[in-house]
Scaffold this motif. Structure first.
Motif, PDB file in Angstrom:
ATOM      1  N   ASP A  85      55.047 -13.699 -63.233  1.00 25.39           N
ATOM      2  CA  ASP A  85      55.230 -12.599 -64.178  1.00 25.39           C
ATOM      3  C   ASP A  85      56.448 -11.771 -63.753  1.00 25.39           C
ATOM      4  N   ALA A  86      57.648 -12.264 -64.109  1.00 26.58           N
ATOM      5  CA  ALA A  86      58.880 -11.614 -63.661  1.00 26.58           C
ATOM      6  C   ALA A  86      59.026 -10.202 -64.226  1.00 26.58           C
ATOM      7  N   TRP A  87      58.753 -10.025 -65.515  1.00 24.30           N
ATOM      8  CA  TRP A  87      58.891  -8.714 -66.133  1.00 24.30           C
ATOM      9  C   TRP A  87      57.875  -7.724 -65.544  1.00 24.30           C
ATOM     10  N   GLY A  88      56.674  -8.198 -65.307  1.00 25.65           N
ATOM     11  CA  GLY A  88      55.678  -7.345 -64.670  1.00 25.65           C
ATOM     12  C   GLY A  88      56.073  -6.967 -63.256  1.00 25.65           C
ATOM     13  N   PHE A  89      56.696  -7.910 -62.536  1.00 26.07           N
ATOM     14  CA  PHE A  89      57.164  -7.626 -61.175  1.00 26.07           C
ATOM     15  C   PHE A  89      58.223  -6.530 -61.182  1.00 26.07           C
ATOM     16  N   ALA A 130      54.702   1.618 -68.961  1.00 24.84           N
ATOM     17  CA  ALA A 130      55.224   0.396 -69.577  1.00 24.84           C
ATOM     18  C   ALA A 130      54.531  -0.836 -68.989  1.00 24.84           C
ATOM     19  N   TYR A 131      54.243  -0.801 -67.672  1.00 19.61           N
ATOM     20  CA  TYR A 131      53.559  -1.948 -67.067  1.00 19.61           C
ATOM     21  C   TYR A 131      52.142  -2.101 -67.616  1.00 19.61           C
ATOM     22  N   LEU A 132      51.445  -0.988 -67.805  1.00 22.92           N
ATOM     23  CA  LEU A 132      50.086  -1.052 -68.338  1.00 22.92           C
ATOM     24  C   LEU A 132      50.079  -1.711 -69.719  1.00 22.92           C
ATOM     25  N   ARG A 133      51.038  -1.359 -70.552  1.00 20.46           N
ATOM     26  CA  ARG A 133      51.137  -1.973 -71.875  1.00 20.46           C
ATOM     27  C   ARG A 133      51.450  -3.467 -71.748  1.00 20.46           C
ATOM     28  N   HIS A 134      52.346  -3.800 -70.819  1.00 19.53           N
ATOM     29  CA  HIS A 134      52.717  -5.200 -70.598  1.00 19.53           C
ATOM     30  C   HIS A 134      51.515  -6.010 -70.100  1.00 19.53           C
ATOM     31  N   ALA A 135      50.751  -5.438 -69.153  1.00 19.94           N
ATOM     32  CA  ALA A 135      49.645  -6.174 -68.538  1.00 19.94           C
ATOM     33  C   ALA A 135      48.537  -6.477 -69.545  1.00 19.94           C
ATOM     34  N   ARG A 136      48.355  -5.606 -70.531  1.00 20.10           N
ATOM     35  CA  ARG A 136      47.304  -5.840 -71.533  1.00 20.10           C
ATOM     36  C   ARG A 136      47.629  -7.035 -72.427  1.00 20.10           C
ATOM     37  N   ARG A 137      48.914  -7.340 -72.582  1.00 16.31           N
ATOM     38  CA  ARG A 137      49.330  -8.422 -73.483  1.00 16.31           C
ATOM     39  C   ARG A 137      49.502  -9.763 -72.779  1.00 16.31           C
ATOM     40  N   ARG A 138      49.506  -9.759 -71.460  1.00 16.19           N
ATOM     41  CA  ARG A 138      49.777 -10.993 -70.717  1.00 16.19           C
ATOM     42  C   ARG A 138      48.485 -11.512 -70.075  1.00 16.19           C
TER      43      ARG A 138
END
Length: 498
Positions: free
Chosen positions: A232-236, A275-283
């Motif tokens: 998860d590069a974007w999450g990293f 922003a990470y919380l929003r990203h993590a919910r979708r991945r």
């Protein structure tokens, strides 16, 4: 997630051994299937090898705490600014630990573990030649990059190699040799600073690290995921920005004239975290899997352990500085006193399985949390006219209670985590573990700075140290709220408590 070198097993066997969720939908932890062939001797050998890396890291941290006032003088900065040298290391841990489990699954635990030790040793060499605080911060960051992969991957190897009923004993074997580092650290660091040069603190890591590389190569299996591993590069990136900005923002609040920059970093960190919380919910496979917080024992261990680690992070920063700046002790003398906490920790390790078997996790954590918090509160009341024997005894008791809590938290956290999520769980837990230790340094430094501003002192007084100790003690005492929420039979299979 299945591992290489493992034969096919039936679905019924998977459920029975806790690898897949049971029919009631509750994930039970595990012993990895490979643990069936492991004898007590073999898991102890694995634990001792991993403990070599932990020994190197812990010894380095405790030695450095003793040397901070001397290093501040050589670098020409206030002693309170040296918290940045500690924070930069812990910052690297917080940023890169989330990636450690994925790296181990993709490239193999032995390969990554060995590379981590090599990076840590290289960072130690850079620390030894640093000539200013910014250079030291950069070198410590490199050290932290190695440490970020060493300890979580070592713990992951152990969790995948030990039967469930042996888990408490295995964790004690892992931690016990590592406690030699904190015991040796303060007196060795004090002696090096007083009689040699503080740079030898870092050079000591070179032979220890080389020995660790040899042992890992010979004894640790190169376990990895059997299928493809997505990163998860974007999450990293988002989690790294969030953790980095928040940590350095909080650390900068303790420095004079840098409050605007600190608030800006905190704001950027908070935005990146959102922003990470929003990203993590979708991945489906985020680098920090927030769905692990739905597991009761993991969630409670993480929250209560995080609050406790704030105090534990602040104490090694505050105590040596108080003894040297407030009591007028030499680095060698303060080092001899601060080993008391490590001795108390070592005394506890043999008792932990018996205490948990008799009282269970919930009751033991409540009593241990209150005892450890009370002990550290008393540390803030130390004065030069107190008997050294009394100070030593209080620190030893405090170390006993605090170390017991960490052993219990580190064990029960994985009680309900399925084997397929163990890699994600160890990375997630270790990230917050190091984040809270970093935050502890920041909270301690900030409280000390507030006390100095209130009293108008350019140099911290004993009253300022008292305030700082009381602030961090209140934080760890708050863990009692979450300790009480553990079920009465939580971790019974691990502890043997009925």
């Amino acid at each position: 997630m299945r591992l290489r070198r493992r034969g096919l097993a039936s679905i019924n066997s998977e459920v029975r051994d806790g690898i897949l969720p049971a029919a009631d939908g509750i994930a039970r932890v595990p012993a990895d299937p490979r643990a069936e062939g492991h004898t007590p001797r073999s898991y102890r050998v694995t634990a001792l090898i991993i403990a070599c890396a932990l020994f190197m890291e812990q010894m380095d941290a405790t030695i450095l705490s003793t040397a901070l006032p001397t290093m501040a003088r050589d670098f020409g900065v206030p002693a309170t600014n040296m918290s940045a040298a500690l924070t930069s290391y812990l910052l690297a841990l917080a940023i890169f630990i989330p990636a450690s489990g994925r790296l181990a699954d993709r490239f193999g635990s032995r390969t990554v573990f060995r590379a981590a030790i090599l990076i840590f040793v290289a960072g130690s060499a850079l620390c030894g030649i640093a000539t200013s605080l910014p250079l030291m911060m950069g070198a410590r960051f490199v050290q932290g990059l190695g440490g970020a992969m060493m300890i979580p991957i070592g713990r992951l190897v152990l969790l995948r190699s030990v039967a469930k009923e042996d888990m408490v004993s295995a964790m004690s074997w892992l931690i016990m040799p590592a406690l030699i580092g904190p015991i040796l650290g303060p007196p060795v660091g004090g002696a090096i600073v007083t009689y040699l040069d503080w740079r030898w603190i870092f050079y000591l890591n070179l032979p220890i690290g080389l020995l660790g590389i040899v042992l890992v190569t010979r004894y640790i299996e190169d376990v990895r995921a059997d299928g493809p591993v997505r990163f998860d590069a974007w999450g990293f990136v988002l989690s790294g920005i969030a953790l980095g900005c928040l940590l350095f923002g909080f650390e900068m609040t303790s420095r004079t004239g840098e409050l605007p920059a600190a608030l800006l970093l905190i704001a950027i960190g908070a935005l990146a975290g959102w922003a990470y919380l929003r990203h993590a919910r979708r991945r489906p496979d985020p680098i920090l899997d927030l769905t692990l917080m739905a597991i009761p024992t993991f969630r409670l261990s993480l929250i209560a352990g995080s609050l406790t680690r704030i105090t534990q992070g602040a104490q090694p920063f505050l105590l040596p500085m108080m003894l040297q700046l407030g009591f007028g002790m030499t680095a060698a003398a303060s080092g001899l006193i601060t080993i008391a906490g490590a001795i108390g920790s070592l005394m506890m390790k043999g008792l932990a399985p018996r205490i948990l078997r008799k009282w269970g996790f919930r009751r033991s954590l409540i009593v241990g949390g209150l005892g450890g918090s009370a002990g550290y509160a008393v540390c803030g009341l130390f004065r030069p006219d107190w008997p050294i024997a009394l100070i030593f005894a209080i620190l030893m008791i405090s170390g006993f209670f605090m170390s017991f809590q960490f052993s219990a938290y580190n064990t029960i956290a994985y009680d309900e985590v399925p084997s397929s999520r163990m890699s994600a769980a160890t990375s997630f837990y270790a990230t917050f573990q190091q984040l809270m230790l970093s935050l502890g340094i920041c909270v301690g430094a900030a409280a000390l700075h507030v006390g100095m501003l209130g009293s108008g002192h350019a140099r911290p007084s004993l009253a300022d140290f008292t305030l700082a100790f009381m602030v961090v003690t209140l934080v760890s005492a708050a863990a009692t709220i979450w300790n009480r929420r553990f079920a009465a039979d939580a971790g019974a299979e691990l502890s043997g408590h009925r």
